[in-house]
Write a protein that holds these residues in place. Structure first.
Motif, PDB file in Angstrom:
ATOM      1  N   UNK A   1      -2.132  -4.174  -1.536  1.00 28.39           N
ATOM      2  CA  UNK A   1      -2.163  -2.793  -1.050  1.00 28.39           C
ATOM      3  C   UNK A   1      -1.277  -1.930  -1.931  1.00 28.39           C
ATOM      4  N   UNK A   2      -1.828  -0.792  -2.393  1.00 24.20           N
ATOM      5  CA  UNK A   2      -1.038   0.129  -3.187  1.00 24.20           C
ATOM      6  C   UNK A   2       0.026   0.777  -2.318  1.00 24.20           C
ATOM      7  N   UNK A   3       1.160   1.114  -2.927  1.00 20.95           N
ATOM      8  CA  UNK A   3       2.231   1.745  -2.167  1.00 20.95           C
ATOM      9  C   UNK A   3       1.881   3.158  -1.732  1.00 20.95           C
ATOM     10  N   UNK A   4       1.083   3.841  -2.533  1.00 21.64           N
ATOM     11  CA  UNK A   4       0.616   5.183  -2.193  1.00 21.64           C
ATOM     12  C   UNK A   4      -0.886   5.245  -2.451  1.00 21.64           C
ATOM     13  N   UNK A   5      -1.635   5.621  -1.450  1.00 22.54           N
ATOM     14  CA  UNK A   5      -3.090   5.717  -1.560  1.00 22.54           C
ATOM     15  C   UNK A   5      -3.502   7.185  -1.505  1.00 22.54           C
ATOM     16  N   UNK A  24      -1.580   8.400   1.988  1.00 27.35           N
ATOM     17  CA  UNK A  24      -0.888   7.476   2.874  1.00 27.35           C
ATOM     18  C   UNK A  24       0.044   6.614   2.035  1.00 27.35           C
ATOM     19  N   UNK A  25       1.106   6.135   2.657  1.00 22.81           N
ATOM     20  CA  UNK A  25       2.041   5.279   1.940  1.00 22.81           C
ATOM     21  C   UNK A  25       2.394   4.090   2.818  1.00 22.81           C
TER      22      UNK A  25
END
Lengths: 111, 114
Positions: A1-5, A24-25
């Protein structure tokens, strides 16, 4: 999962529309939340910044942070063709050296 | 103040060639960063520095090297250029503890590796 989407778009709206850009973060330790604006073939420049939760308003722009849902928003009222750019959300935690950027959303405002 | 300047603006390299991307700032900021930006991928941190003589790896350091001998300059070195390094490179600075903890970006260097 990316830290910031962040949805890269593109997002196309007519002039005068209200624009909503979102990220989202994942890391609850993030405290600083920024929005950068990047015009074509230019470097990003800071548009808005908030610390922790809440809203911040600057002219036609409003930045909003909801830490309970880890959601960052930028609202642009009365959008103008000059607002056409890529908008990047960004965040880091207190004392952090590194800023985490979203992918950027390309916005087109049509006259 | 010129802010953050980067040279060159655009460069074409052949595979295996080397080059140095220059970054200079006149704001006396301690923190400096190198990012690469690929279409639709946001900014990826390559290297950063918290002051002269101190550098550290970011998210994507492979194939790059940096040095920081002065507060003003933070060059990025590509030793053996590969097509995967085709990108737009941005240098940025940040004052420690400054308001908004803003990063100030240069205009970018467009690099094409063929």
């Amino acid at each position: 999962q990316k830290e910031v989407e962040q949805d890269p778009g593109p997002l196309s709206v007519p002039e005068g529309a209200i624009v909503s850009l979102n990220c989202t973060y994942s890391n609850s330790a993030f405290q600083y939340f920024m929005w950068y604006r990047q015009y074509s073939r230019k470097g990003p420049e800071l548009l808005m910044y908030t610390y922790s939760s809440g809203n911040k308003e600057d002219g036609r722009f409003t930045a909003q942070v909801d830490k309970s849902s880890k959601y960052i928003s930028l609202f642009i009222r009365d959008s103008q063709p000059s607002d056409s750019a890529t908008y990047l959300c960004a965040t880091h935690h207190t004392g952090g050296f590194k800023t985490i950027f979203g992918a950027g959303t390309r916005l087109f405002v049509k006259a | 103040n010129a802010g953050v300047t980067q040279t060159p603006k655009f460069r074409i390299l052949k595979i295996g060639q080397s080059m140095t991307l220059q970054c200079t700032q006149d704001m006396n900021h301690n923190y400096m960063y190198w990012y690469r930006q690929d279409p639709g991928m946001g900014l990826k941190l390559i290297y950063y520095s918290v002051g002269a003589g101190i550098t550290d790896k970011g998210e994507v350091p492979n194939g790059y090297n940096v040095s920081r001998s002065t507060t003003e300059d933070f060059p990025l070195r590509l030793e053996l250029a590969a097509p995967s390094q085709t990108s737009v490179y941005f240098c940025a600075t940040r004052p420690p503890g400054g308001e908004a903890e803003t990063q100030y970006f240069g205009p970018g260097t467009r690099l094409l590796v063929l």
